[in-house]
Design a protein around this motif. Structure first.
Motif, PDB file in Angstrom:
ATOM      1  N   PHE A 117       0.844  -1.189   0.000  1.00  0.00           N
ATOM      2  CA  PHE A 117       0.000   0.000   0.000  1.00  0.00           C
ATOM      3  C   PHE A 117       0.888   1.250   0.000  1.00  0.00           C
ATOM      4  O   PHE A 117       1.972   1.237   0.588  1.00  0.00           O
ATOM      5  N   PRO A 118       0.445   2.308  -0.656  1.00  0.00           N
ATOM      6  CA  PRO A 118       1.227   3.541  -0.621  1.00  0.00           C
ATOM      7  C   PRO A 118       1.301   4.117   0.804  1.00  0.00           C
ATOM      8  O   PRO A 118       0.350   3.991   1.571  1.00  0.00           O
ATOM      9  N   VAL A 119       2.469   4.694   1.136  1.00  0.00           N
ATOM     10  CA  VAL A 119       2.664   5.300   2.466  1.00  0.00           C
ATOM     11  C   VAL A 119       3.067   6.753   2.287  1.00  0.00           C
ATOM     12  O   VAL A 119       3.990   7.058   1.528  1.00  0.00           O
ATOM     13  N   ILE A 120       2.370   7.663   2.952  1.00  0.00           N
ATOM     14  CA  ILE A 120       2.801   9.061   2.986  1.00  0.00           C
ATOM     15  C   ILE A 120       2.804   9.531   4.436  1.00  0.00           C
ATOM     16  O   ILE A 120       2.176   8.913   5.293  1.00  0.00           O
ATOM     17  N   SER A 121       3.532  10.599   4.708  1.00  0.00           N
ATOM     18  CA  SER A 121       3.552  11.123   6.071  1.00  0.00           C
ATOM     19  C   SER A 121       2.371  12.070   6.263  1.00  0.00           C
ATOM     20  O   SER A 121       1.772  12.536   5.289  1.00  0.00           O
ATOM     21  N   TYR A 122       2.066  12.353   7.519  1.00  0.00           N
ATOM     22  CA  TYR A 122       1.015  13.320   7.833  1.00  0.00           C
ATOM     23  C   TYR A 122       1.303  14.644   7.133  1.00  0.00           C
ATOM     24  O   TYR A 122       0.410  15.255   6.541  1.00  0.00           O
ATOM     25  N   GLU A 123       2.583  15.034   7.175  1.00  0.00           N
ATOM     26  CA  GLU A 123       2.975  16.300   6.566  1.00  0.00           C
ATOM     27  C   GLU A 123       2.703  16.298   5.053  1.00  0.00           C
ATOM     28  O   GLU A 123       2.185  17.264   4.499  1.00  0.00           O
ATOM     29  N   GLU A 124       3.033  15.179   4.418  1.00  0.00           N
ATOM     30  CA  GLU A 124       2.762  15.058   2.979  1.00  0.00           C
ATOM     31  C   GLU A 124       1.258  15.075   2.695  1.00  0.00           C
ATOM     32  O   GLU A 124       0.808  15.620   1.679  1.00  0.00           O
ATOM     33  N   ALA A 125       0.501  14.477   3.614  1.00  0.00           N
ATOM     34  CA  ALA A 125      -0.958  14.459   3.444  1.00  0.00           C
ATOM     35  C   ALA A 125      -1.517  15.880   3.487  1.00  0.00           C
ATOM     36  O   ALA A 125      -2.388  16.244   2.693  1.00  0.00           O
ATOM     37  N   ILE A 126      -0.978  16.691   4.408  1.00  0.00           N
ATOM     38  CA  ILE A 126      -1.417  18.098   4.488  1.00  0.00           C
ATOM     39  C   ILE A 126      -1.097  18.806   3.169  1.00  0.00           C
ATOM     40  O   ILE A 126      -1.937  19.529   2.618  1.00  0.00           O
ATOM     41  N   GLY A 127       0.118  18.556   2.650  1.00  0.00           N
ATOM     42  CA  GLY A 127       0.526  19.169   1.382  1.00  0.00           C
ATOM     43  C   GLY A 127      -0.416  18.777   0.244  1.00  0.00           C
ATOM     44  O   GLY A 127      -0.849  19.618  -0.541  1.00  0.00           O
ATOM     45  N   LEU A 128      -0.771  17.477   0.218  1.00  0.00           N
ATOM     46  CA  LEU A 128      -1.654  16.964  -0.834  1.00  0.00           C
ATOM     47  C   LEU A 128      -3.038  17.607  -0.740  1.00  0.00           C
ATOM     48  O   LEU A 128      -3.630  18.014  -1.747  1.00  0.00           O
ATOM     49  N   LEU A 129      -3.514  17.734   0.486  1.00  0.00           N
ATOM     50  CA  LEU A 129      -4.837  18.344   0.704  1.00  0.00           C
ATOM     51  C   LEU A 129      -4.840  19.803   0.250  1.00  0.00           C
ATOM     52  O   LEU A 129      -5.754  20.248  -0.447  1.00  0.00           O
ATOM     53  N   ASN A 130      -3.796  20.521   0.656  1.00  0.00           N
ATOM     54  CA  ASN A 130      -3.710  21.947   0.293  1.00  0.00           C
ATOM     55  C   ASN A 130      -3.662  22.110  -1.218  1.00  0.00           C
ATOM     56  O   ASN A 130      -4.285  23.006  -1.778  1.00  0.00           O
ATOM     57  N   LYS A 131      -2.918  21.194  -1.876  1.00  0.00           N
ATOM     58  CA  LYS A 131      -2.826  21.246  -3.337  1.00  0.00           C
ATOM     59  C   LYS A 131      -4.197  21.028  -3.986  1.00  0.00           C
ATOM     60  O   LYS A 131      -4.505  21.570  -5.041  1.00  0.00           O
ATOM     61  N   LYS A 132      -5.019  20.231  -3.313  1.00  0.00           N
ATOM     62  CA  LYS A 132      -6.364  19.957  -3.837  1.00  0.00           C
ATOM     63  C   LYS A 132      -7.373  21.031  -3.413  1.00  0.00           C
ATOM     64  O   LYS A 132      -8.576  20.870  -3.608  1.00  0.00           O
ATOM     65  N   GLY A 133      -6.855  22.082  -2.753  1.00  0.00           N
ATOM     66  CA  GLY A 133      -7.743  23.186  -2.395  1.00  0.00           C
ATOM     67  C   GLY A 133      -8.413  23.047  -1.039  1.00  0.00           C
ATOM     68  O   GLY A 133      -9.269  23.840  -0.668  1.00  0.00           O
TER      69      GLY A 133
ATOM     70  N   PRO B  92      -5.685   1.096  -0.481  1.00  0.00           N
ATOM     71  CA  PRO B  92      -5.731   1.804   0.793  1.00  0.00           C
ATOM     72  C   PRO B  92      -4.465   2.627   0.986  1.00  0.00           C
ATOM     73  O   PRO B  92      -3.376   2.227   0.568  1.00  0.00           O
ATOM     74  N   LEU B  93      -4.616   3.786   1.596  1.00  0.00           N
ATOM     75  CA  LEU B  93      -3.499   4.715   1.782  1.00  0.00           C
ATOM     76  C   LEU B  93      -3.067   4.719   3.246  1.00  0.00           C
ATOM     77  O   LEU B  93      -3.898   4.886   4.143  1.00  0.00           O
ATOM     78  N   ILE B  94      -1.756   4.526   3.467  1.00  0.00           N
ATOM     79  CA  ILE B  94      -1.221   4.589   4.833  1.00  0.00           C
ATOM     80  C   ILE B  94      -0.680   5.995   5.070  1.00  0.00           C
ATOM     81  O   ILE B  94       0.152   6.488   4.300  1.00  0.00           O
ATOM     82  N   ILE B  95      -1.159   6.641   6.125  1.00  0.00           N
ATOM     83  CA  ILE B  95      -0.627   7.957   6.505  1.00  0.00           C
ATOM     84  C   ILE B  95       0.042   7.785   7.866  1.00  0.00           C
ATOM     85  O   ILE B  95      -0.589   7.292   8.811  1.00  0.00           O
ATOM     86  N   GLU B  96       1.313   8.154   7.959  1.00  0.00           N
ATOM     87  CA  GLU B  96       2.046   7.896   9.196  1.00  0.00           C
ATOM     88  C   GLU B  96       2.623   9.171   9.811  1.00  0.00           C
ATOM     89  O   GLU B  96       2.702  10.202   9.162  1.00  0.00           O
ATOM     90  N   LYS B  97       3.013   9.033  11.069  1.00  0.00           N
ATOM     91  CA  LYS B  97       3.698  10.093  11.819  1.00  0.00           C
ATOM     92  C   LYS B  97       2.878  11.377  11.924  1.00  0.00           C
ATOM     93  O   LYS B  97       3.176  12.388  11.275  1.00  0.00           O
ATOM     94  N   TYR B  98       1.870  11.336  12.751  1.00  0.00           N
ATOM     95  CA  TYR B  98       1.024  12.508  13.028  1.00  0.00           C
ATOM     96  C   TYR B  98       1.663  13.335  14.149  1.00  0.00           C
ATOM     97  O   TYR B  98       2.485  12.833  14.918  1.00  0.00           O
ATOM     98  N   PRO B  99       1.240  14.601  14.284  1.00  0.00           N
ATOM     99  CA  PRO B  99       1.732  15.401  15.409  1.00  0.00           C
ATOM    100  C   PRO B  99       1.294  14.775  16.735  1.00  0.00           C
ATOM    101  O   PRO B  99       0.153  14.337  16.861  1.00  0.00           O
ATOM    102  N   LYS B 100       2.202  14.770  17.671  1.00  0.00           N
ATOM    103  CA  LYS B 100       1.933  14.188  18.981  1.00  0.00           C
ATOM    104  C   LYS B 100       0.745  14.878  19.657  1.00  0.00           C
ATOM    105  O   LYS B 100      -0.034  14.254  20.382  1.00  0.00           O
TER     106      LYS B 100
END
Ligand code: 4AD
Ligand code: MG
Length: 428
Positions: free
Chosen positions: A273-289, A313-321
């Protein structure tokens, strides 16, 4: 004989018990769709072949009457189940007292939910419940094949695992108790005792949100594994999901067909499954508006947006504590983060798995407990696993109903559980 076994007895004369699910007639031939819980089968009543009494009884026979049919099993590729029963005789065992309230015309969802005990008899619910069963069996087999031990966590607990805002409080004699939100805290010490463990039980959350993904009572499959880091847990969860899908594709084709599930979408679910970090997920969301800011948690809309970019399914890892529970292991490379992961299902079904490596450092854990304002006397027992031979370990929880909804391709989790409990619904 049970309907699901008819196909193995073509040509034989058998007796089948069941309920009248549907019927129609055309002159000298009458058709009854019989259901017995294991399947649906067409009964053909031809004047002259079936007994005269049986033919007469079948006239306007009420829905849900319980009948007994004696007849010959014939191959019929166009019929459901691939066979039909050519009736020789028909008996009525129980007639309904009143007209069956659920008809083939469409009903509103409130009406159906209020009649859930009857709604379960529909073909659609039959299919969903059988897929649910397949997924549960697959999960158990998956863990047993890997030599896990099943440990049942308690339902009545003194502690909160996933935050205090969604606790159901009950009176426990002179004390306060809560319905368990997750078996995890009890599974962690069990991993120190038995190595590889899992629990499968109900979880309760007083969720105020009325969404297609929330129940107040749901079932969670939760493994906990000694000496496994969060990466290992990500792989374990991914393998479990693939295993469940393979089983459903293999054994529940008929049910997927009834639900008109796009099976190609399921066949695409392969490792890794693809893995992205929480930070990358935020970037992806912002890019999508989407305007989610760093430090905020994702809701249903964000999860749907994120999942749209992937067919697995998408794995999102390492969220802010700061937005995660006290028990998650701090990332030693960046103490602002935790070693956790969520798995987001494709097609907008949202988060189906939440997991993490656990905080194994006694002092850090103590600090977290204080920071979260958790009363020490409710978790002192939990701290003992850090006091006496701490160890690296990880686990996760997979939400059964969200997984069933996704694999079945149904819109709302309320149909993925036999008797759903949601905000404002405790009946039947
Ligand atoms: O992400 P959650 O809150 O994680 C835990 O409970 C951890 N203690 C699990 C663990 O590490 N052992 O819940 C796990 C999963 C979610 O990913 C989601 O699929 C499901 O449980 N879930 C719900 N399903 C239906 N209705 C709800 N209200 C749900 N809340 C969580
Ligand atoms: Mg979660």
């Amino acid at each position: 004989m049970w309907i699901e076994d008819l196909k193995d007895h073509i040509g034989e004369v058998v007796t089948v018990k069941g309920w009248v699910f549907n019927r129609r007639s055309s002159g000298k031939v009458r058709f009854i769709i019989l259901r017995d819980g294991t399947g649906f089968s067409q009964v053909v009543l031809v004047k002259g072949i079936v007994s005269e009494e049986g033919f007469n009884l079948s006239h306007n026979i009420p829905y849900e009457a319980q009948i007994e049919v004696n007849g010959r099993i014939k191959e019929e590729s166009r019929a459901i189940g691939g066979v039909e029963i050519e009736a020789l005789d028909l008996k009525i065992v129980f007639l309904p007292h009143e007209e069956y309230p659920i008809s083939t015309k469409s009903h509103g969802i409130d009406f159906l939910l209020s009649h859930r005990h009857l709604w379960l008899r529909s073909r659609r619910q039959f299919a969903i419940m059988r897929i649910r069963n397949e997924i549960i069996k697959a999960a158990r087999d998956f863990f047993y094949e890997r030599k896990f031990i099943n440990i049942d966590s308690p339902i009545l607990t003194p502690t909160s695992c996933e935050g205090t805002t969604t606790l159901f409080e009950v009176n426990y004699f002179d004390e306060k108790a809560y319905l368990s939100q997750s078996g995890q805290l009890y599974l962690e010490p069990a991993a120190a005792a038995l190595g590889k463990v899992f629990c499968f039980g109900p979880a309760f959350r007083a969720e105020k949100s009325k969404t297609r993904r929330h129940l107040t009572e749901f079932w969670a499959i939760e493994p906990e594994v000694a000496f496994m880091d969060y990466k290992g847990a990500e792989e374990l969860a991914s393998s479990l999901i693939v295993y469940m899908i393979e089983r459903v594709l293999e054994n529940r084709q008929q049910e997927l067909e009834i639900l008109e599930r796009d099976v190609d979408a399921l066949k695409r679910i392969k490792l890794p499954f693809p893995v992205i970090s929480y930070e990358e997920a935020i970037g992806l969301l912002n890019k999508k508006g989407n305007g989610t800011k760093y430090g905020e948690d994702f809701g249903g809309d964000e999860e749907t947006l994120l999942s749209e970019s992937f067919d697995r399914p998408l794995i999102i890892e390492k969220y802010p504590k700061s937005i995660k529970p006290f028990y998650m292991k701090e990332d030693t490379e960046n103490p602002e983060l935790v070693l956790n992961f969520d798995i987001i299902a494709p097609e907008g079904y949202g988060e189906i798995v939440g997991g993490s490596q656990r905080e194994d450092d006694y002092d850090k854990l103590l600090e977290n407990i204080k920071e979260h304002g958790i009363e020490m006397d409710t978790v002192d027992w939990y701290l003992d696993i850090r006091k006496y031979g701490s160890f690296v370990h990880s686990g996760f929880g997979l939400g059964l109903e969200r997984t069933v909804a996704w694999i079945s391709g149904i819109h709302h989790v309320r149909e993925a559980i036999p008797y759903p409990r949601t905000l404002g619904r405790l009946y039947p």
